[in-house]
Motif scaffolding. Structure first.
Motif, PDB file in Angstrom:
ATOM      1  N   ASP A  51       0.852  -1.328  -0.015  1.00  0.00           N
ATOM      2  CA  ASP A  51      -0.013   0.207   0.021  1.00  0.00           C
ATOM      3  C   ASP A  51       0.816   1.220   0.098  1.00  0.00           C
ATOM      4  N   LEU A  52       1.877   1.220   0.616  1.00  0.00           N
ATOM      5  CA  LEU A  52       2.880   2.481   0.890  1.00  0.00           C
ATOM      6  C   LEU A  52       3.447   2.312  -0.492  1.00  0.00           C
ATOM      7  N   TRP A  53       4.000   1.452  -1.045  1.00  0.00           N
ATOM      8  CA  TRP A  53       4.660   1.761  -2.388  1.00  0.00           C
ATOM      9  C   TRP A  53       3.761   2.241  -3.445  1.00  0.00           C
ATOM     10  N   LEU A  54       2.468   1.791  -3.356  1.00  0.00           N
ATOM     11  CA  LEU A  54       1.405   2.412  -4.497  1.00  0.00           C
ATOM     12  C   LEU A  54       1.204   3.823  -4.065  1.00  0.00           C
ATOM     13  N   LYS A  55       1.184   4.181  -2.797  1.00  0.00           N
ATOM     14  CA  LYS A  55       0.779   5.456  -2.373  1.00  0.00           C
ATOM     15  C   LYS A  55       1.686   6.438  -3.104  1.00  0.00           C
ATOM     16  N   THR A  56       3.063   5.926  -2.738  1.00  0.00           N
ATOM     17  CA  THR A  56       4.311   7.000  -3.288  1.00  0.00           C
ATOM     18  C   THR A  56       4.042   7.091  -4.852  1.00  0.00           C
ATOM     19  N   GLU A  57       3.803   5.908  -5.545  1.00  0.00           N
ATOM     20  CA  GLU A  57       3.603   6.093  -7.078  1.00  0.00           C
ATOM     21  C   GLU A  57       2.669   7.197  -7.346  1.00  0.00           C
ATOM     22  N   GLU A  58       1.498   7.125  -6.527  1.00  0.00           N
ATOM     23  CA  GLU A  58       0.368   8.006  -6.761  1.00  0.00           C
ATOM     24  C   GLU A  58       0.739   9.522  -6.509  1.00  0.00           C
ATOM     25  N   GLU A  59       1.357   9.461  -5.533  1.00  0.00           N
ATOM     26  CA  GLU A  59       1.652  10.846  -4.820  1.00  0.00           C
ATOM     27  C   GLU A  59       3.094  11.624  -5.341  1.00  0.00           C
ATOM     28  N   LEU A  60       3.782  10.870  -6.218  1.00  0.00           N
ATOM     29  CA  LEU A  60       5.041  11.284  -6.603  1.00  0.00           C
ATOM     30  C   LEU A  60       5.217  12.835  -7.069  1.00  0.00           C
ATOM     31  N   GLU A  61       4.434  13.209  -7.950  1.00  0.00           N
ATOM     32  CA  GLU A  61       4.399  14.542  -8.490  1.00  0.00           C
ATOM     33  C   GLU A  61       3.968  15.377  -7.515  1.00  0.00           C
ATOM     34  N   ALA A  62       3.209  15.223  -6.391  1.00  0.00           N
ATOM     35  CA  ALA A  62       2.881  16.005  -5.612  1.00  0.00           C
ATOM     36  C   ALA A  62       3.684  16.423  -4.450  1.00  0.00           C
ATOM     37  N   ILE A  63       4.343  15.439  -3.958  1.00  0.00           N
ATOM     38  CA  ILE A  63       5.179  15.528  -2.815  1.00  0.00           C
ATOM     39  C   ILE A  63       6.654  15.300  -3.032  1.00  0.00           C
ATOM     40  N   GLY A  64       6.968  14.774  -4.177  1.00  0.00           N
ATOM     41  CA  GLY A  64       8.454  14.730  -4.910  1.00  0.00           C
ATOM     42  C   GLY A  64       9.015  13.317  -3.800  1.00  0.00           C
ATOM     43  N   LEU A  65       8.103  12.216  -3.758  1.00  0.00           N
ATOM     44  CA  LEU A  65       8.630  11.092  -2.965  1.00  0.00           C
ATOM     45  C   LEU A  65       9.269  10.018  -3.810  1.00  0.00           C
ATOM     46  N   PRO A  66      10.633   9.723  -3.953  1.00  0.00           N
ATOM     47  CA  PRO A  66      10.972   8.479  -4.555  1.00  0.00           C
ATOM     48  C   PRO A  66      10.191   7.227  -4.142  1.00  0.00           C
ATOM     49  N   PRO A  67      10.463   6.035  -4.812  1.00  0.00           N
ATOM     50  CA  PRO A  67      10.151   4.968  -4.113  1.00  0.00           C
ATOM     51  C   PRO A  67      10.857   4.588  -2.557  1.00  0.00           C
ATOM     52  N   PRO A  68      10.169   4.379  -1.715  1.00  0.00           N
ATOM     53  CA  PRO A  68      10.359   4.584  -0.284  1.00  0.00           C
ATOM     54  C   PRO A  68      11.377   3.172   0.155  1.00  0.00           C
ATOM     55  N   PHE A  69      12.611   3.115  -0.484  1.00  0.00           N
ATOM     56  CA  PHE A  69      13.515   2.139  -0.034  1.00  0.00           C
ATOM     57  C   PHE A  69      13.696   2.237   1.696  1.00  0.00           C
ATOM     58  N   TRP A  70      13.378   3.406   2.024  1.00  0.00           N
ATOM     59  CA  TRP A  70      13.795   3.462   3.651  1.00  0.00           C
ATOM     60  C   TRP A  70      12.987   2.918   4.706  1.00  0.00           C
ATOM     61  N   ALA A  71      11.610   2.493   3.972  1.00  0.00           N
ATOM     62  CA  ALA A  71      10.661   2.165   4.859  1.00  0.00           C
ATOM     63  C   ALA A  71      10.685   0.501   5.156  1.00  0.00           C
ATOM     64  N   PHE A  72      11.667  -0.023   4.510  1.00  0.00           N
ATOM     65  CA  PHE A  72      11.658  -1.518   4.673  1.00  0.00           C
ATOM     66  C   PHE A  72      12.900  -2.110   5.130  1.00  0.00           C
ATOM     67  N   ALA A  73      13.106  -2.938   6.074  1.00  0.00           N
ATOM     68  CA  ALA A  73      14.149  -3.631   6.266  1.00  0.00           C
ATOM     69  C   ALA A  73      14.465  -4.818   5.467  1.00  0.00           C
TER      70      ALA A  73
END
Length: 233
Positions: A51-73
């Motif tokens: 869900d977070l990965w998809l969210k970042t794809e959808e919000e990328l242009e709005a908030i400038g968030l690349p794929p969140p590699f930092w969110a996973f171990a």
């Protein structure tokens, strides 16, 4: 940029009380947890990875968030962090670079193992916010560089890299860099769960672990992860 100084921001890991848009987003979209293979360390981790990965794809242009590699171990980072904690002499009283730090898991492990100085680097500015939160959770301080450090050498005693062989161009750039660092005497260790672009020659296996992972990202529940050392040629 080989041989030159990196260009990018440098700062120490942030206090949890610092508020920025990135810190606020991380707090809202993650929960504090412990990686299953490194339960000594607490991290801000995504509850629902997909869900977070998809969210970042959808919000990328709005908030400038690349794929969140930092969110996973990731498996490579968990294996490498486990090795450092189990073999603290690897880092103790030494100058350490954690390359492509992501969540900061490996950098934090190095600090907990007694490293004299730890620098963590990543090109993703969100990684710095995640590292700051995670370092504070574990009561350690880590120097952070938002920079591409490939090709540089600041005299580190140890260079650590978890899960960096997932991309052909990245692997092509870092293999000669790692080899050169090892040649001049640095200990260069990588954690890898069998990514496609890991070099198969010359590396020396130090330990292998069965690391629990997120099925939504890895299509598996356990990844066989090896810690390798780059030898001098």
């Amino acid at each position: 940029m080989a041989g030159g100084l990196p260009h990018g921001r440098a700062f120490r890991s942030a206090d949890e009380r610092v508020k920025t848009p990135a810190v606020d987003f991380i707090r809202r979209n993650t929960a504090v947890g412990r990686p299953p293979h490194v339960p000594e360390i607490s991290l801000h981790l995504a509850d629902e990875a997909h869900d977070l990965w998809l969210k970042t794809e959808e919000e990328l242009e709005a908030i400038g968030l690349p794929p969140p590699f930092w969110a996973f171990a990731w498996a490579g980072g968990q294996g490498l962090a486990r090795y450092v904690l189990d073999h603290p002499e690897t880092a103790r009283a030494r100058r350490v670079l954690d390359f492509a730090t992501g969540s900061g898991l490996v950098a934090i492990a190095a600090r907990m193992a007694g490293a004299g100085e730890v620098t963590a680097c990543d090109i993703d500015p969100w990684s710095g916010a995640a590292l700051g939160l995670n370092a504070a959770l574990n009561a350690v301080r880590v120097d952070y560089r938002q920079a591409n450090m490939i090709g540089t050498d600041e005299g580190w005693d140890v260079v650590l890299a978890g899960d960096v062989f997932y991309d052909a161009d990245l692997a092509k750039a870092i293999v000669p860099w790692f080899s050169g660092l090892a040649e001049r005497g640095a200990t260069v260790l990588v954690g890898d769960p069998g990514r496609a672009y890991r070099p198969n020659d010359r590396l020396r296996a130090l330990a292998t672990y069965a690391v629990p992972v997120t099925r939504a990202l890895e299509d598996a529940e356990v990844k066989r992860t090896t810690v390798w050392r780059f030898p001098a040629s």
